[in-house]
Enzyme design. Sequence first.
Site, PDB file in Angstrom:
ATOM      1  N   ARG A 187       0.838  -1.214   0.000  1.00 61.75           N
ATOM      2  CA  ARG A 187       0.000   0.000   0.000  1.00 61.75           C
ATOM      3  C   ARG A 187       0.873   1.265   0.000  1.00 61.75           C
ATOM      4  NH1 ARG A 187      -1.741   2.123   4.553  1.00 61.75           N
ATOM      5  NH2 ARG A 187      -1.914   0.132   5.634  1.00 61.75           N
TER       6      ARG A 187
ATOM      7  N   ASP B 177      -6.843  19.789 -15.498  1.00 59.86           N
ATOM      8  CA  ASP B 177      -7.250  18.437 -15.883  1.00 59.86           C
ATOM      9  C   ASP B 177      -6.857  18.279 -17.349  1.00 59.86           C
ATOM     10  OD1 ASP B 177      -8.590  16.168 -16.833  1.00 59.86           O
ATOM     11  OD2 ASP B 177     -10.154  16.337 -15.297  1.00 59.86           O
TER      12      ASP B 177
ATOM     13  N   LYS C 108      -7.918   7.135 -20.544  1.00 53.83           N
ATOM     14  CA  LYS C 108      -8.251   7.696 -21.858  1.00 53.83           C
ATOM     15  C   LYS C 108      -7.060   7.540 -22.815  1.00 53.83           C
ATOM     16  CE  LYS C 108     -12.125   9.067 -19.906  1.00 53.83           C
ATOM     17  NZ  LYS C 108     -12.047   8.438 -18.590  1.00 53.83           N
TER      18      LYS C 108
HETATM   19  N1  PLP Z   1     -11.436  14.098 -15.950  1.00 55.99           N
HETATM   20  C1  PLP Z   1     -11.966  13.987 -17.171  1.00 55.99           C
HETATM   21  C2  PLP Z   1     -11.846  15.141 -18.123  1.00 55.99           C
HETATM   22  C3  PLP Z   1     -12.636  12.825 -17.545  1.00 55.99           C
HETATM   23  O1  PLP Z   1     -13.184  12.753 -18.781  1.00 55.99           O
HETATM   24  C4  PLP Z   1     -12.749  11.760 -16.622  1.00 55.99           C
HETATM   25  C5  PLP Z   1     -13.466  10.517 -16.986  1.00 55.99           C
HETATM   26  O2  PLP Z   1     -14.121  10.428 -18.005  1.00 55.99           O
HETATM   27  C6  PLP Z   1     -12.197  11.926 -15.362  1.00 55.99           C
HETATM   28  C7  PLP Z   1     -11.533  13.093 -15.066  1.00 55.99           C
HETATM   29  C8  PLP Z   1     -12.323  10.846 -14.325  1.00 55.99           C
HETATM   30  O3  PLP Z   1     -11.449   9.806 -14.568  1.00 55.99           O
HETATM   31  P1  PLP Z   1     -11.710   8.291 -14.125  1.00 55.99           P
HETATM   32  O4  PLP Z   1     -12.884   7.795 -14.880  1.00 55.99           O
HETATM   33  O5  PLP Z   1     -10.413   7.611 -14.478  1.00 55.99           O
HETATM   34  O6  PLP Z   1     -11.949   8.307 -12.655  1.00 55.99           O
END
Ligand code: PLP
Length: 381
Positions: A63, A184, A209
């Site tokens: 962990r 992000d 993604k």
């Molecule tokens: N940020 C964006 C722009 C996303 O499109 C997503 C998921 O689609 C996330 C964060 C969240 O990621 P996760 O699904 O890996 O938790």
Amino acid sequence: MVVSELDPDWGDGTRCVHAGESAPSRGAPLTPGPVFAAPYHLGPEPAADSSPDPATGADFYGRAGNPTWRVLESAIGDLDGGECVLFPSGMAAISALLRDAAARGGLVIPSDGYYATRSFAAAELSSRGVSVREVATTGPWTEEVFRGAALVLLETPSNPGLEVCDIAELSASAHAAGAMVAVDNTTASPLGQRPLELGADIVVASDAKALTGHSDLVLGHISTRDAGLAQRLRDARTLSGAIAGPFESWLAHRSLSTLDLRLARQAENAAALATALLDHPSVRNLRWPGLASDPAHALARRQMRRFGGVLRFELADAAAFDRFVAASRLVVEATSFGGVHSTVDRRARWGDQVPPGFVRFSAGCEDPADLVADVLAALAA
Ligand code: PLP
């Protein structure tokens, strides 16, 4: 495990292939496999007057540390230009970041970005007295927005609208107001945009993604040049127990080596689709930041290195979308984006404030001519 340094002058393809690799050593595998371990062998107990720091010493428990995480963290950190802390999902990374910042002040988050970020902030933070302001990616970014904020989270290009905001300018405004800036970077990926070089303090992303791109794992990460923040996040990860699996981490590193190739084809496909669909009678409000006529193009060109494979447009309604999906042989309906398969997602079904026929289209790695022909045929059906 010693990880080789990447040459900053190398191109994206070279960096992706070599990111996170070990220094050559006779008899060692070219690509090390995943390390699965809960406990590790312990050495002698540190002397009472030394300060044992498990983070800098040997691994002792799964962990708290894992060599396969560190390989991937080194690779992603190199591409982002910072120190990477790996999380089991994008939301695990975002929630760890927002919790950390909420201890110091208010939060500014996108009103038009990924919906779960807003849901988390509402359920876990504003309900406990944290000030959370929602601002659209295109603003207005008034002085008032930054007042009292500890962290401003930008999402550019935003999901699903593909709006773009100026990372350098907003970082300067946020810093002047005493706030840190996180971006992000899920949609752009580290090859599409390097927020830390543009003045942001933190990159956060879902690695389910384009970064990994095969629709077979969920991971997330934060990269920063703030060593104190990176250590706080690592400590929070160890204590919360929200950790990545070694197998997914290994798979992600394996997938990362083809990021340059995949993104190039995805962007080529997005460009071909955008051109074919822009004036199509069944399609409205098509947006792709790479399109010269896109309202976000000038800014995207300034701060992005590539425009990626995600575009969005509107069909007449949900029934038109269903007809399109049923008629296509290459495009499947699935949420998420950035994979080698072309996918579409009707975002209104998830509650995004968009028209019923709003489609987020993730261009995959199919041949451009096949994909365009299939999409045009499906629209005509
Ligand atoms: N940020 C964006 C722009 C996303 O499109 C997503 C998921 O689609 C996330 C964060 C969240 O990621 P996760 O699904 O890996 O938790």
